[in-house]
Scaffold this active site. Structure first.
Site: not given
Ligand code: UD1
Ligand code: MG
Length: 419
Positions: A11, A16, A78, A170
């Site tokens: 979602a 980027r 999140g 992670n």
């Molecule tokens: C997350 C992890 C981190 C891990 C990393 C690995 C968390 C808090 N952190 O960080 O520990 O090392 O992934 O890549 O989980 N997304 C949603 N809805 C949201 C937020 C995110 O669908 O509200 C989806 C994004 O589209 C994406 C994924 O979740 O595909 C990861 O989200 P992102 O914000 O990139 O997490 P990281 O900060 O990379």
């Protein structure tokens, strides 16, 4: 995998890529990132898949259609909040749930299975996939106690300097007991540096309840890479190229240049076949043993090539069924055709398979000799053991054992230049 559900979170916004489209529909080897992520889950034997969509959800749904169920996250608050949206589907279910991200396309199905199996065997309520990175910046870090048990995950932005030195990260791929996850999600709060509901917080919550948590360390660090920009898209394409080419090399196929050979998914190639540089083989192609392909040949979807066949330089073939020992040595286009065995297709021959509206078929028999620069205006059929004179444009069927000449006779006007 009975009783295993997967939640794919997809979602988030992803800016980027600098695209007017969702990054999840960008393609790697012709297949969308999100489709790859979902297929990896399916190939681990999981049939029950829930995708959390939000940003540009229609584009994601257009790709995945009804192979998954959807829940919506209206605001990206999140990763934890994203998984909360799936609770309506998880409620009342028992067993395991795998949670992973839709932008991680080259995870191996075996790795997903390994995660689930360890979780079941060790009776862990939460099992996560981790990796050891020399450059862990940006990732959540794994906090373990003196006994080596996983205690918590700390995000980069919330980590102390000491925690930032931890190299175990992670991967963002988890296996939980469904009921335990639902309860833990109720307890997470957005009191962190990013003001988000972190899925990662459930690890500590579950541990604090006295339940078992654990980790599987991934063997191949490239598997867990996500795609955020076009540089990473290129990087993952190269990793996949290398992985697929290595598979065929170890299966007995000679690939002269692993860097310029592009073999898509679902291609079968027999032993002792040699692939010369700059050759592309697209999806759903079967190639026999001891064939020779390239250099610079382009084998498109739907081709079936028997043993001892040569597809030479600058040849493009599409939906071509080619019999044993046949040669298409150079500069030809053979599309929508069936060619028998031991036939030779001369240089520059072309199937004229498209009339602007429909595609038609060319059928060429066994032991034929097709002169250079022949045009086959399809639909057309050439019988076994026939010859076609070079430069012919064939518009009518040719019976067996015949010679077809379909070009104007040459006239020489002697002395013409002097006049
Ligand atoms: C997350 C992890 C981190 C891990 C990393 C690995 C968390 C808090 N952190 O960080 O520990 O090392 O992934 O890549 O989980 N997304 C949603 N809805 C949201 C937020 C995110 O669908 O509200 C989806 C994004 O589209 C994406 C994924 O979740 O595909 C990861 O989200 P992102 O914000 O990139 O997490 P990281 O900060 O990379
Ligand atoms: Mg983030």
């Amino acid at each position: 995998m009975e009783d295993v559900i997967a939640v794919v979170i997809a979602a988030g916004k992803g800016t980027r890529m600098k695209s007017k489209n969702s990054k999840l529909i960008q393609k790697i080897y012709g297949k969308e990132i999100i489709k790859r992520a979902v297929e990896n889950v399916e190939n681990a034997g999981i049939k029950d898949i829930i995708t959390v969509v939000g940003y540009m959800k229609e584009q994601v749904k257009d790709v995945l259609k009804d192979r998954v169920k959807y829940v919506e996250q209206d605001e990206a608050l999140g990763t934890g909040h994203a998984v909360m949206q799936a609770i309506e589907y998880l409620q009342g279910r028992k067993g395991k749930v795998v949670v992973l991200c839709g932008d991680v396309p080259i995870l191996r199905p075996e790795t997903i299975s390994r995660l689930i199996n360890k979780s079941i065997e060790n009776k862990e309520s939460a099992t996560l996939l981790t990796a050891i990175y020399d450059e862990p910046t940006g990732y959540g870090r794994i906090i373990r106690d003196e006994g080596g048990n996983v205690e918590a995950i700390v995000e980069e932005k919330d980590a102390s300097d000491e925690q930032k030195n931890i190299k175990e990260i992670n991967a963002g791929i988890y296996c939980f007991d469904i009921e335990v996850l639902i309860e833990a999600l109720k307890e997470i709060k957005p009191n962190n540096a990013q003001g988000e509901y972190y899925l990662t917080d459930v690890i500590e919550i579950i541990g604090n309840k006295g339940l078992r948590t654990g980790a599987v360390i991934v063997e191949d660090n490239t598997e867990i890479l996500g795609v955020n920009d076009r540089m990473q898209l290129q990087m993952l394409t190269k990793i996949l190229q290398h992985r697929i080419n290595t598979y065929h090399l170890l299966n007995g196929v000679t690939i002269e240049d692993i860097n310029s050979t592009y073999i898509y998914d679902d291609v079968k190639i027999g032993m002792d076949t040699v692939i010369h540089p700059n050759t592309t083989i697209k999806c759903d192609v079967e190639i026999g043993e001891n064939c020779e392909l390239g250099p610079n040949s382009y084998i498109r979807e739907g081709c079936k090539i028997a043993d001892n066949v040569k597809i030479g330089s600058f040849v493009e073939i599409k939906k071509a069924i080619i019999g044993e020992g046949t040669k298409v040595p150079h500069l030809s286009y053979m599309g929508d055709c069936e060619i028998g065995s031991n036939t030779n297709i001369g240089c520059g021959s072309i199937t004229c398979n498209y009339d602007g509206f429909n595609k038609s078929k060319t059928i060429i028999g066994d032991n034929c000799f097709i002169g250079s620069n022949t045009n086959f205006v399809a639909p057309v059929k050439i019988g076994n053991n026939s010859f076609i004179a070079a430069g012919s444009t064939i518009t009518e069927d040719v019976p067996e054992d015949s010679l077809a000449i379909a070009r104007q006779r040459q006239t020489n006007k002697e002395g013409w230049n002097k006049k």
